[in-house]
Write a protein that holds these residues in place. Structure first.
Motif, PDB file in Angstrom:
ATOM      1  N   TYR A  11       0.899  -1.165   0.000  1.00 51.00           N
ATOM      2  CA  TYR A  11       0.000   0.000   0.000  1.00 51.00           C
ATOM      3  C   TYR A  11       0.930   1.206   0.000  1.00 51.00           C
ATOM      4  CZ  TYR A  11      -3.837  -3.081   1.515  1.00 51.00           C
ATOM      5  OH  TYR A  11      -4.784  -4.056   1.609  1.00 51.00           O
ATOM      6  N   ALA A  16       2.081  -4.741   2.968  1.00 51.95           N
ATOM      7  CA  ALA A  16       1.058  -5.367   3.821  1.00 51.95           C
ATOM      8  C   ALA A  16       1.319  -6.871   3.921  1.00 51.95           C
ATOM      9  CB  ALA A  16      -0.324  -5.112   3.248  1.00 51.95           C
ATOM     10  N   PRO A  35      -2.016 -11.722  14.343  1.00 50.03           N
ATOM     11  CA  PRO A  35      -2.429 -10.551  15.126  1.00 50.03           C
ATOM     12  C   PRO A  35      -2.966  -9.459  14.208  1.00 50.03           C
ATOM     13  CG  PRO A  35      -0.030 -10.753  15.074  1.00 50.03           C
ATOM     14  CD  PRO A  35      -0.580 -11.942  14.348  1.00 50.03           C
ATOM     15  N   ASN A  36      -3.555  -8.428  14.781  1.00 50.51           N
ATOM     16  CA  ASN A  36      -4.066  -7.317  13.975  1.00 50.51           C
ATOM     17  C   ASN A  36      -2.951  -6.721  13.128  1.00 50.51           C
ATOM     18  OD1 ASN A  36      -6.735  -7.272  14.567  1.00 50.51           O
ATOM     19  ND2 ASN A  36      -6.476  -5.976  16.381  1.00 50.51           N
ATOM     20  N   GLY A  37      -3.280  -6.443  11.874  1.00 47.33           N
ATOM     21  CA  GLY A  37      -2.290  -5.815  10.990  1.00 47.33           C
ATOM     22  C   GLY A  37      -1.328  -6.810  10.362  1.00 47.33           C
ATOM     23  N   ALA A  38      -1.546  -8.112  10.593  1.00 47.66           N
ATOM     24  CA  ALA A  38      -0.613  -9.132  10.084  1.00 47.66           C
ATOM     25  C   ALA A  38      -0.734  -9.316   8.575  1.00 47.66           C
ATOM     26  CB  ALA A  38      -0.859 -10.461  10.778  1.00 47.66           C
ATOM     27  N   GLY A  39      -1.910  -9.006   8.024  1.00 49.50           N
ATOM     28  CA  GLY A  39      -2.098  -9.163   6.580  1.00 49.50           C
ATOM     29  C   GLY A  39      -3.196 -10.142   6.190  1.00 49.50           C
ATOM     30  N   LYS A  40      -4.036 -10.522   7.134  1.00 48.49           N
ATOM     31  CA  LYS A  40      -5.104 -11.499   6.833  1.00 48.49           C
ATOM     32  C   LYS A  40      -6.111 -10.923   5.833  1.00 48.49           C
ATOM     33  CE  LYS A  40      -6.379 -11.815  11.161  1.00 48.49           C
ATOM     34  NZ  LYS A  40      -5.445 -10.852  11.775  1.00 48.49           N
ATOM     35  N   SER A  41      -6.620  -9.720   6.152  1.00 44.88           N
ATOM     36  CA  SER A  41      -7.648  -9.147   5.267  1.00 44.88           C
ATOM     37  C   SER A  41      -7.081  -8.886   3.878  1.00 44.88           C
ATOM     38  CB  SER A  41      -8.182  -7.835   5.833  1.00 44.88           C
ATOM     39  OG  SER A  41      -8.716  -8.060   7.083  1.00 44.88           O
ATOM     40  N   THR A  42      -5.842  -8.438   3.819  1.00 38.85           N
ATOM     41  CA  THR A  42      -5.227  -8.178   2.511  1.00 38.85           C
ATOM     42  C   THR A  42      -5.188  -9.475   1.700  1.00 38.85           C
ATOM     43  OG1 THR A  42      -3.907  -6.425   3.496  1.00 38.85           O
ATOM     44  CG2 THR A  42      -3.131  -7.313   1.402  1.00 38.85           C
TER      45      THR A  42
END
Ligand code: ADP
Length: 331
Positions: A11, A16, A35-42
């Motif tokens: 990004y 990401a 954890p949050n921000g690890a890249g799952k949603s990406t």
């Protein structure tokens, strides 16, 4: 069924995910942890064709997510973390609308809506306005829309987030039932949930896959010694010394006094449970319980994403590999 090869997404100047590769076979149910921000949603957004990767490729059912995005989307039922629902519609109307959008033939729409309504336990609210439903029922509607047209792949992003304990149990049960004939990728930060539903886990941290295996295999890899907990009534310190003299015992730790709990760290290649039980009985204490202490998925996860030592289940002992140097530690 799902294949990610070297997926990378920037990004702007922020990476990401980097070089994310994994495969999920047909019929597998895989947990996606990080954890949050690890890249799952990406990663999920790329697999569901919402955006292209900067580099690498993703395939679903042999089809490239970039080149055949329409076909790929047809094969995926996606439950995003925040389900976009039309609050003013009834459940039935909404599901019919989704069926239309997904290209279900007109004559089959009624039957398909009835099918997912039944699978997701929505029969009693089928004519209710979605905006008036509880969070648990809304989540079921989200799952029902993902199931329309019976896609072979389900991608579920935090499916139980925000639900109360009863609703969580119900949604998990529903997902467990879906395992039968779907390939499922389940993103969650609730480790017991993943341990309960998934046979294999992918762990992502700081944009990179750091582990992928069954929780059992990860335990075996990370846990260098075995740990056995004995609960006894009697002289704990004396027994600890007696156990410490056994061949194959690396360390004995007095964990609690009342009742006495001893954690015995042993050579992983040998099963010392019978010897431990005999020693306790010979020593004259009452053996109340004897149990292997396994690493939990939580221990594994914490170790991989925070580099914390494996305190509870495994390889904590330093310098005690030689049985001759067995130590007995009181805490
Ligand atoms: P997760 O789903 O595991 O919480 P994400 O995939 O949302 O992680 O985010 C991975 C990284 O990319 C984080 O550092 C996040 O801040 C960053 N990121 C996510 N979306 C954007 C965006 N649209 N623009 C810039 N950075 C983003």
């Amino acid at each position: 069924m799902i294949e990610a090869r070297g997926l990378t997404k920037w990004y702007g100047p922020v990476p990401a995910i980097q070089d994310v590769s994994f495969e999920i076979a047909k019929g597998e149910v895989v947990g996606f942890l990080g954890p949050n921000g690890a890249g799952k949603s990406t990663t999920i957004r790329i697999l569901t064709c919402f955006m292209p990767p900067t580099a690498g490729s993703a395939m679903v059912d042999g089809l490239d997510c970039l080149e055949n995005s329409l076909e790929v989307r047809r094969r995926i039922g996606y439950l995003p973390e925040n389900v976009p629902l039309y609050n003013e519609m009834t459940v039935r109307r909404f599901l019919s609308f989704v069926a239309q959008v997904k290209g279900v033939p007109w004559k089959d729409i009624g039957r398909e809506v009835d099918r997912v309504t039944d699978v997701c336990g929505l029969a009693s609210v089928r004519n209710r306005i979605i905006g008036n439903l509880s969070k648990g029922f809304r989540q079921r509607v989200g799952l029902a829309q993902a199931l329309i047209n019976n896609p072979p792949v389900l991608i579920l992003d935090e499916p139980t987030i925000g639900l109360d304990p009863t609703q969580i149990v119900e949604i998990r049960k529903l997902i467990q039932d879906l395992r039968e004939d779907h390939t499922v990728l389940l993103s969650s930060h609730i480790l017991p949930e993943v341990a309960q539903i998934c046979r294999r886990v992918l762990i992502i941290n700081k944009g990179r896959i750091v582990a992928t295996d069954t929780p059992g295999a990860l335990t075996a890899q990370l846990q260098k010694s075995a740990k056995i907990r004995l609960t006894v009534s009697g002289d704990g310190t004396g027994l600890a010394h007696a156990l410490g003299r056994l061949d194959g015992v690396l360390q004995v730790h007095l964990e609690a006094d009342d009742p006495v709990r001893l954690v015995v760290e042993t050579d992983r290649s040998r099963d010392l449970r019978p010897a431990l039980a005999r020693t306790a009985v010979d020593y004259g204490v009452d053996l109340l319980e004897l149990k292997t202490v396994d690493l939990s998925l939580e221990d594994i996860f914490m170790h991989l994403v925070t580099e914390e030592p494996l305190e509870h289940g495994g390889a904590v002992a330093e310098g005690v590999q030689d049985p001759a140097r067995t130590e007995v530690m009181d805490s």
